[in-house]
Design an enzyme around this catalytic site. Structure first.
Site, PDB file in Angstrom:
ATOM      1  N   ASN A 208      -6.723   6.128  -5.727  1.00 40.76           N
ATOM      2  CA  ASN A 208      -5.371   6.554  -5.564  1.00 40.76           C
ATOM      3  C   ASN A 208      -4.456   5.900  -4.697  1.00 40.76           C
ATOM      4  O   ASN A 208      -3.640   6.092  -4.573  1.00 40.76           O
ATOM      5  CB  ASN A 208      -5.463   7.975  -5.209  1.00 40.76           C
ATOM      6  CG  ASN A 208      -5.930   8.682  -4.180  1.00 40.76           C
ATOM      7  OD1 ASN A 208      -5.899   7.582  -3.065  1.00 40.76           O
ATOM      8  ND2 ASN A 208      -5.872   9.824  -3.825  1.00 40.76           N
TER       9      ASN A 208
ATOM     10  N   ASP B  44      -7.165   9.788   5.214  1.00 36.09           N
ATOM     11  CA  ASP B  44      -8.560   9.938   5.367  1.00 36.09           C
ATOM     12  C   ASP B  44      -9.315   8.960   4.797  1.00 36.09           C
ATOM     13  O   ASP B  44      -9.116   8.291   3.872  1.00 36.09           O
ATOM     14  CB  ASP B  44      -8.693  11.075   4.199  1.00 36.09           C
ATOM     15  CG  ASP B  44      -8.267  12.440   4.445  1.00 36.09           C
ATOM     16  OD1 ASP B  44      -8.622  13.103   5.554  1.00 36.09           O
ATOM     17  OD2 ASP B  44      -7.215  12.952   3.979  1.00 36.09           O
TER      18      ASP B  44
ATOM     19  N   ASP C   9      -2.865   5.303   4.052  1.00 32.87           N
ATOM     20  CA  ASP C   9      -3.691   6.244   3.452  1.00 32.87           C
ATOM     21  C   ASP C   9      -4.179   6.888   5.030  1.00 32.87           C
ATOM     22  O   ASP C   9      -4.460   6.121   6.039  1.00 32.87           O
ATOM     23  CB  ASP C   9      -4.814   6.068   2.681  1.00 32.87           C
ATOM     24  CG  ASP C   9      -5.610   7.221   2.277  1.00 32.87           C
ATOM     25  OD1 ASP C   9      -5.240   8.178   1.669  1.00 32.87           O
ATOM     26  OD2 ASP C   9      -6.825   7.193   2.522  1.00 32.87           O
TER      27      ASP C   9
ATOM     28  N   LYS D 155       2.282   7.655  -4.678  1.00 35.28           N
ATOM     29  CA  LYS D 155       2.242   6.671  -3.160  1.00 35.28           C
ATOM     30  C   LYS D 155       3.160   5.421  -3.548  1.00 35.28           C
ATOM     31  O   LYS D 155       4.042   5.024  -2.699  1.00 35.28           O
ATOM     32  CB  LYS D 155       0.970   6.407  -2.966  1.00 35.28           C
ATOM     33  CG  LYS D 155       0.026   7.628  -2.511  1.00 35.28           C
ATOM     34  CD  LYS D 155      -1.339   7.179  -1.987  1.00 35.28           C
ATOM     35  CE  LYS D 155      -1.991   8.225  -1.337  1.00 35.28           C
ATOM     36  NZ  LYS D 155      -3.232   8.007  -0.803  1.00 35.28           N
TER      37      LYS D 155
ATOM     38  N   ASP E 146      -8.247   2.973   1.003  1.00 32.36           N
ATOM     39  CA  ASP E 146      -9.841   3.053   0.898  1.00 32.36           C
ATOM     40  C   ASP E 146     -10.152   3.397  -0.599  1.00 32.36           C
ATOM     41  O   ASP E 146     -11.390   3.349  -0.763  1.00 32.36           O
ATOM     42  CB  ASP E 146     -10.412   3.991   1.658  1.00 32.36           C
ATOM     43  CG  ASP E 146     -10.241   5.307   1.472  1.00 32.36           C
ATOM     44  OD1 ASP E 146     -11.408   6.127   1.394  1.00 32.36           O
ATOM     45  OD2 ASP E 146      -9.182   5.927   1.290  1.00 32.36           O
ATOM     46  N   SER E 147      -9.263   3.988  -1.395  1.00 30.19           N
ATOM     47  CA  SER E 147      -9.756   4.588  -2.791  1.00 30.19           C
ATOM     48  C   SER E 147      -8.828   4.081  -3.801  1.00 30.19           C
ATOM     49  O   SER E 147      -7.806   3.686  -3.682  1.00 30.19           O
ATOM     50  CB  SER E 147     -10.029   6.134  -2.638  1.00 30.19           C
ATOM     51  OG  SER E 147      -8.715   6.676  -2.315  1.00 30.19           O
TER      52      SER E 147
END
Length: 283
Positions: free
Chosen positions: A236, A28, A26, A210, A233-234
Site C-alpha cells: 500500500n 509502521d 510510512d 497516499k 515497506d508494503s
C-alpha cells in the site's frame, strides 16, 4: 491531549522558514520497528536528530503517511520510544491530515473540505460488501479501531490460489469504482498485527490515498517534484513511492512490495531513511 507536547511529551519538528524538500514516510514497520533491537532504536534516535537539524539546514518538510489512526500512532510512539513528532501526519490512509503547530494538532482545512465533498458514505461501502457476499466474495470488518468518518477497513482472506484471489479482488475494484469510492488493497503484514494469509481492503473517498497526500502537500508548499522523497515497506506504499523523485523501500519490506518496486535499501527501518537522506542531502 492527543499528541500534544507537555513536560513528558514528544519533541515536535518546528516548521522550516521555507520548504525546498518534502519527505513522506510510512509509519509502521518503515519509520518505526515494532520489535526494535537496541541497534534499531539507536538508528531511530539518529534519524530524529537528523530531522531536527534538517528543517533549516535542508529546508525539509517531513511527515508520516499511514494507515493507522492518529491515536494509534501516539500509542506506538510511546511504546516504541519515538520522541519526535513530524511536521504532519496523514493518518487513516489520508482520511485525516494533521499539522502540528508548537506540538498541537491542527487539521488541514482544505483537505477536510475535499473529504466532505467527496460523496463517501458508509452506506455505499455496506452496499458493496453485501453485493460481494452475494457473489461469493466475503469481506470481514477489521474491528481495530482504525475506521473513521471517511474510511472503512475490511479483510479478505486468501483463497489459497493467486488467480482466484486476483479475480475476487478485481470484483471489489469494479464495485468500488461503480460507487465512486477510493480503494486500497494490499497483502497484510503480520508484523503490524494483521492476520496472516489476508489482504487489507480499505474503502475511502477517491480524493484520499497516499499518492494524493503527496500531491496535496507539494501543491500547498510549492515543492518541486524533483525534491521529493518517500519511504515504505508494503504494497500500500507503492503509489506513494511512485509519486516522488526518490522513492525507497526499506530493506525489511514485504515480498509483495519487493517484487513490484525496483529501489530497495540495503538497510532496514530508520537506518534506510537516514541513509537515503544523507546520500541525497548530505549530513
Amino acid at each position: 491531549m492527543l499528541l500534544g507536547v507537555g513536560s513528558a511529551g514528544p519533541t515536535h519538528l518546528p516548521p522550516p522558514a521555507s520548504v525546498r524538500f518534502a519527505a513522506f514516510s510510512d509509519f509502521d514497520e518503515t519509520y518505526l520497528a515494532h520489535a526494535a533491537t537496541s541497534e534499531q532504536r539507536s538508528h531511530l534516535t539518529a534519524l530524529e536528530h537528523f530531522l531536527l537539524d534538517a528543517r533549516e539546514r535542508h529546508q525539509l518538510l517531513f511527515g508520516w503517511v499511514t494507515g493507522s489512526s492518529l491515536a494509534s500512532v501516539q500509542k506506538k510512539m510511546e511504546r516504541c520510544g519515538a520522541r519526535v513528532l513530524p511536521h504532519f501526519v496523514a493518518s487513516s490512509l489520508g482520511t485525516e491530515l494533521t499539522f502540528f503547530r508548537n506540538g498541537f494538532p491542527e487539521p488541514d482545512p482544505q483537505w477536510q473540505e475535499q473529504l466532505e465533498e467527496s460523496g463517501f458514505s458508509k452506506a455505499k461501502v455496506e452496499r458493496i460488501v453485501e453485493r460481494l457476499a452475494g457473489n461469493g466474495v466475503t469481506l470481514f470488518p477489521q474491528n481495530n479501531g482504525n475506521s473513521t468518518e471517511f474510511m472503512e477497513n475490511y479483510y479478505f482472506r486468501s483463497l489459497g490460489d493467486q488467480r482466484r484471489d486476483a479475480e475476487a479482488l478485481d470484483r471489489v475494484r469494479v464495485l468500488a469504482k461503480e460507487e465512486g469510492l477510493g480503494l486500497n488493497i494490499s497483502r497484510c503484514n503480520p508484523a503490524t498485527g494483521d492476520p496472516a494469509d489476508c489482504y487489507d481492503v480499505d474503502f475511502t473517498p477517491p480524493t484520499c490515498g497516499k499518492r494524493n497526500v503527496v500531491q496535496h502537500i507539494c501543491n500547498r508548499f510549492g515543492v518541486d517534484p524533483q525534491h521529493t522523497f518517500a519511504f515504505g515497506d508494503s504494497g500500500n506504499d507503492l503509489e506513494m513511492l511512485r509519486a516522488v523523485r526518490h522513492g525507497t523501500l526499506v530493506g525489511n519490506c514485504t515480498p509483495e512490495a519487493r517484487a513490484n518496486f525496483p529501489r530497495v535499501s540495503e538497510h532496514d527501518y530508520a537506518q534506510a531513511i537516514l541513509t537515503s537522506f544523507r546520500h541525497h542531502l548530505g549530513h
